[in-house]
Scaffold this active site. Structure first.
Site, mmCIF file in Angstrom:
data_model
loop_
_atom_site.group_PDB
_atom_site.id
_atom_site.type_symbol
_atom_site.label_atom_id
_atom_site.label_comp_id
_atom_site.label_asym_id
_atom_site.label_seq_id
_atom_site.Cartn_x
_atom_site.Cartn_y
_atom_site.Cartn_z
ATOM 1 N N LYS A 108 0.819 -1.208 0.000
ATOM 2 C CA LYS A 108 0.000 0.000 0.000
ATOM 3 C C LYS A 108 0.855 1.262 0.000
ATOM 4 O O LYS A 108 2.011 1.265 0.433
ATOM 5 C CB LYS A 108 -0.996 -0.037 1.162
ATOM 6 C CG LYS A 108 -2.108 -1.059 0.852
ATOM 7 C CD LYS A 108 -3.220 -1.079 1.848
ATOM 8 C CE LYS A 108 -4.301 -2.044 1.363
ATOM 9 N NZ LYS A 108 -5.374 -2.237 2.386
ATOM 10 N N ARG B 40 -2.966 -10.173 4.743
ATOM 11 C CA ARG B 40 -3.371 -10.282 3.329
ATOM 12 C C ARG B 40 -2.239 -9.693 2.503
ATOM 13 O O ARG B 40 -1.972 -8.500 2.568
ATOM 14 C CB ARG B 40 -4.658 -9.498 3.121
ATOM 15 C CG ARG B 40 -5.184 -9.531 1.708
ATOM 16 C CD ARG B 40 -6.479 -8.728 1.591
ATOM 17 N NE ARG B 40 -6.964 -8.700 0.221
ATOM 18 C CZ ARG B 40 -6.482 -7.872 -0.706
ATOM 19 N NH1 ARG B 40 -5.522 -6.997 -0.394
ATOM 20 N NH2 ARG B 40 -6.958 -7.892 -1.932
HETATM 21 N N1 LIG Z 1 -10.027 -7.403 4.205
HETATM 22 C C1 LIG Z 1 -9.331 -6.617 3.353
HETATM 23 N N2 LIG Z 1 -9.572 -6.677 2.010
HETATM 24 C C2 LIG Z 1 -8.869 -5.864 1.157
HETATM 25 N N3 LIG Z 1 -9.131 -5.902 -0.165
HETATM 26 C C3 LIG Z 1 -8.456 -5.077 -1.021
HETATM 27 C C4 LIG Z 1 -7.492 -4.202 -0.531
HETATM 28 C C5 LIG Z 1 -6.801 -3.272 -1.465
HETATM 29 O O1 LIG Z 1 -5.596 -3.791 -1.806
HETATM 30 P P1 LIG Z 1 -5.335 -4.494 -3.240
HETATM 31 O O2 LIG Z 1 -5.824 -3.512 -4.252
HETATM 32 O O3 LIG Z 1 -3.884 -4.686 -3.228
HETATM 33 O O4 LIG Z 1 -6.075 -5.741 -3.272
HETATM 34 N N4 LIG Z 1 -7.183 -4.149 0.800
HETATM 35 C C6 LIG Z 1 -7.884 -4.974 1.659
HETATM 36 C C7 LIG Z 1 -7.643 -4.951 3.087
HETATM 37 O O5 LIG Z 1 -6.795 -4.199 3.608
HETATM 38 N N5 LIG Z 1 -8.382 -5.780 3.874
#
Ligand SMILES: Nc1nc2ncc(COP(=O)(O)O)nc2c(=O)[nH]1
Length: 264
Positions: free
Chosen positions: A204, A240
């Protein structure tokens, strides 16, 4: 939890896994690298991302979830939409990962209650287009804890069992860099709620400040792995991440030190 964005525009890996075959192949690689779970998302949630219809989202994620289920891999469906969550459950998803914590779709709580699946309720204040303007808090930790507590109460009132719920502070979602760091410094405040907690810091934007100005996004995998260790030490349920291999190695270091300490 390994990240599998089956989208053309996710900020760090957009478009690389757009076909079902490519997505399944990458999921198998993440699983081989040590992922316990694969988070399958069909709509980018990055700030400013365009919304997609549930039908488009489902066209992207359902075939991938079905094939991974067939291969015995546990998946979560990363969706704001109740219909997508329900169809993903039918296709074999084991977890619903809702970045809106049930605020986007009034029908989500009923689907969660009906399916009985594990439900990751992330702290959220609004869609990508407006989320940055909502990053206003007197005390971000207290506010995020309070707002997640409200979500848990609403979910339970809709028939969701407490045992289904995992909380997530929602790093980068209506939080600026400093607020993200404050939340990461107080993971104990989330564990104190008595529910499992997941953290999603991987790659991020707020991590970029620790790196040279023009560093490529993959350089964020090292601070991500460090945060994975800190999250594990704080007793988090899951992290994650995109770079599963890096986080798995970092967590192995922690496990090795812990086992040596126990043996001493
Ligand atoms: N539970 C949860 N789900 C998520 N899904 C997408 C993203 C955005 O990140 P990406 O675009 O790299 O998937 N961040 C989260 C998060 O911090 N927590």
């Amino acid at each position: 939890m390994g990240v599998l964005n089956v989208t053309p525009d996710s900020f760090s890996d957009g478009g690389r896994w757009a076909s079902t075959e490519a997505a399944v192949r990458h999921a198998l690689d993440l699983h081989a690298d040590g992922a316990d779970l694969i988070d399958v998302g069909g709509e980018s949630t990055r700030p400013g991302a365009a919304r997609v219809t549930p039908e488009v989202e489902q066209g992207r994620v359902l075939p991938v979830i079905a094939e991974l289920h067939r291969r015995g891999i546990v998946t979560s469906v990363d969706t704001l939409n109740a219909q997508t969550a329900e169809r993903a459950a039918d296709a074999g998803a084991g977890i619903i990962n809702d970045v809106s914590g049930g605020l986007n779709d009034p029908g989500m709580a009923a689907v969660v209650a009906r399916t009985g699946l594990t439900y990751i309720a992330m702290h959220w204040r609004g869609h990508a287009r407006t989320m940055d303007t909502l990053a206003v808090y007197d005390d971000v930790v207290a506010s995020v804890v309070a707002e997640l507590t409200d979500r848990v109460a609403a979910l339970e009132a809709a028939g969701v069992k407490r045992s289904q719920i995992v909380l997530d502070p929602g790093l980068g979602f209506s939080k600026d860099a400093e607020q993200n760091w404050r939340l990461l410094g107080r993971l104990d405040a989330f564990s104190a709620l008595g529910l499992p907690v997941m953290v999603g810091a991987s790659r991020k934007r707020f991590l970029a400040a620790l790196l040279p100005e023009d560093a490529p996004i993959v350089d964020r995998d090292l601070p991500t792995a460090v945060l994975s260790v800190l999250a594990a030490q704080a007793g988090m349920w899951a992290v994650r991440v995109h770079d599963v291999a890096g986080t798995r190695t970092a967590l192995n270091v922690l496990a090795r030190v812990d086992s040596a300490r126990i043996g001493s």
